[in-house]
Design a protein around this motif. Structure first.
Motif, PDB file in Angstrom:
ATOM      1  N   GLY A  29       0.819  -1.216   0.000  1.00 30.40           N
ATOM      2  CA  GLY A  29       0.000   0.000   0.000  1.00 30.40           C
ATOM      3  C   GLY A  29       0.846   1.257   0.000  1.00 30.40           C
ATOM      4  N   ILE A  30       1.918   1.239   0.765  1.00 25.38           N
ATOM      5  CA  ILE A  30       2.830   2.381   0.793  1.00 25.38           C
ATOM      6  C   ILE A  30       3.482   2.546  -0.581  1.00 25.38           C
ATOM      7  N   ALA A  31       3.898   1.433  -1.173  1.00 27.06           N
ATOM      8  CA  ALA A  31       4.518   1.489  -2.503  1.00 27.06           C
ATOM      9  C   ALA A  31       3.528   2.033  -3.533  1.00 27.06           C
ATOM     10  N   ASP A  32       2.288   1.598  -3.476  1.00 33.40           N
ATOM     11  CA  ASP A  32       1.268   2.099  -4.408  1.00 33.40           C
ATOM     12  C   ASP A  32       1.086   3.604  -4.242  1.00 33.40           C
ATOM     13  N   ASP A  33       1.034   4.070  -3.001  1.00 33.61           N
ATOM     14  CA  ASP A  33       0.887   5.513  -2.745  1.00 33.61           C
ATOM     15  C   ASP A  33       2.071   6.293  -3.301  1.00 33.61           C
ATOM     16  N   MET A  34       3.271   5.777  -3.080  1.00 32.71           N
ATOM     17  CA  MET A  34       4.478   6.478  -3.513  1.00 32.71           C
ATOM     18  C   MET A  34       4.626   6.467  -5.038  1.00 32.71           C
ATOM     19  N   GLU A  35       4.010   5.502  -5.688  1.00 33.36           N
ATOM     20  CA  GLU A  35       4.131   5.351  -7.134  1.00 33.36           C
ATOM     21  C   GLU A  35       3.235   6.323  -7.911  1.00 33.36           C
ATOM     22  N   GLN A  36       2.237   6.883  -7.242  1.00 34.13           N
ATOM     23  CA  GLN A  36       1.296   7.776  -7.915  1.00 34.13           C
ATOM     24  C   GLN A  36       1.991   9.011  -8.466  1.00 34.13           C
ATOM     25  N   GLU A  37       1.554   9.437  -9.632  1.00 36.75           N
ATOM     26  CA  GLU A  37       2.097  10.629 -10.276  1.00 36.75           C
ATOM     27  C   GLU A  37       1.658  11.858  -9.473  1.00 36.75           C
ATOM     28  N   PRO A  38       2.599  12.658  -9.014  1.00 36.14           N
ATOM     29  CA  PRO A  38       2.203  13.838  -8.229  1.00 36.14           C
ATOM     30  C   PRO A  38       1.576  14.909  -9.121  1.00 36.14           C
ATOM     31  N   HIS A  39       0.535  15.553  -8.602  1.00 33.06           N
ATOM     32  CA  HIS A  39      -0.104  16.652  -9.319  1.00 33.06           C
ATOM     33  C   HIS A  39       0.714  17.922  -9.144  1.00 33.06           C
ATOM     34  N   SER A  40       1.372  18.028  -8.026  1.00 36.13           N
ATOM     35  CA  SER A  40       2.172  19.215  -7.732  1.00 36.13           C
ATOM     36  C   SER A  40       3.269  18.809  -6.775  1.00 36.13           C
ATOM     37  N   PHE A  41       4.513  19.121  -7.120  1.00 33.86           N
ATOM     38  CA  PHE A  41       5.600  18.748  -6.230  1.00 33.86           C
ATOM     39  C   PHE A  41       5.522  19.505  -4.909  1.00 33.86           C
ATOM     40  N   ALA A  42       4.952  20.709  -4.923  1.00 34.36           N
ATOM     41  CA  ALA A  42       4.807  21.475  -3.680  1.00 34.36           C
ATOM     42  C   ALA A  42       3.950  20.705  -2.678  1.00 34.36           C
TER      43      ALA A  42
END
Length: 88
Positions: A29-42
């Protein structure tokens, strides 16, 4: 430290195998969360930092727990105790 459901984890040196399995199940679950494309780096930057810290803490807990369970099993086997049943 708490698991994904907010339940307090035991001291890793006193944890049972069932506690270890509970923590290991958190990693995908943590890996899935971290793999998501960020909408904004901020927004994503601080979140990724928090996730790295969480992963580091969980990894340290797992390492300590695995060493303790290994030592307990090795001691039991060496001393002819068995079958090995984890303590609750």
């Amino acid at each position: 430290m708490r698991d994904a459901d907010g339940i307090e984890l035991p001291d890793p040196e006193k944890a049972a195998p069932v506690d270890l399995w509970r923590v290991l199940r958190m990693f995908p679950g943590i890996a899935d969360d971290m793999e998501q494309e960020p909408h904004s780096f901020a927004v994503a930057g601080p979140l990724l930092i928090a996730q790295y810290e969480r992963l580091s803490e969980l990894s340290q807990w797992v390492t300590t727990c695995v060493h303790a369970l290994h030592d307990k099993l090795a001691d039991d086997l060496h001393n002819g105790r068995g079958p090995w049943v984890p303590e609750d």
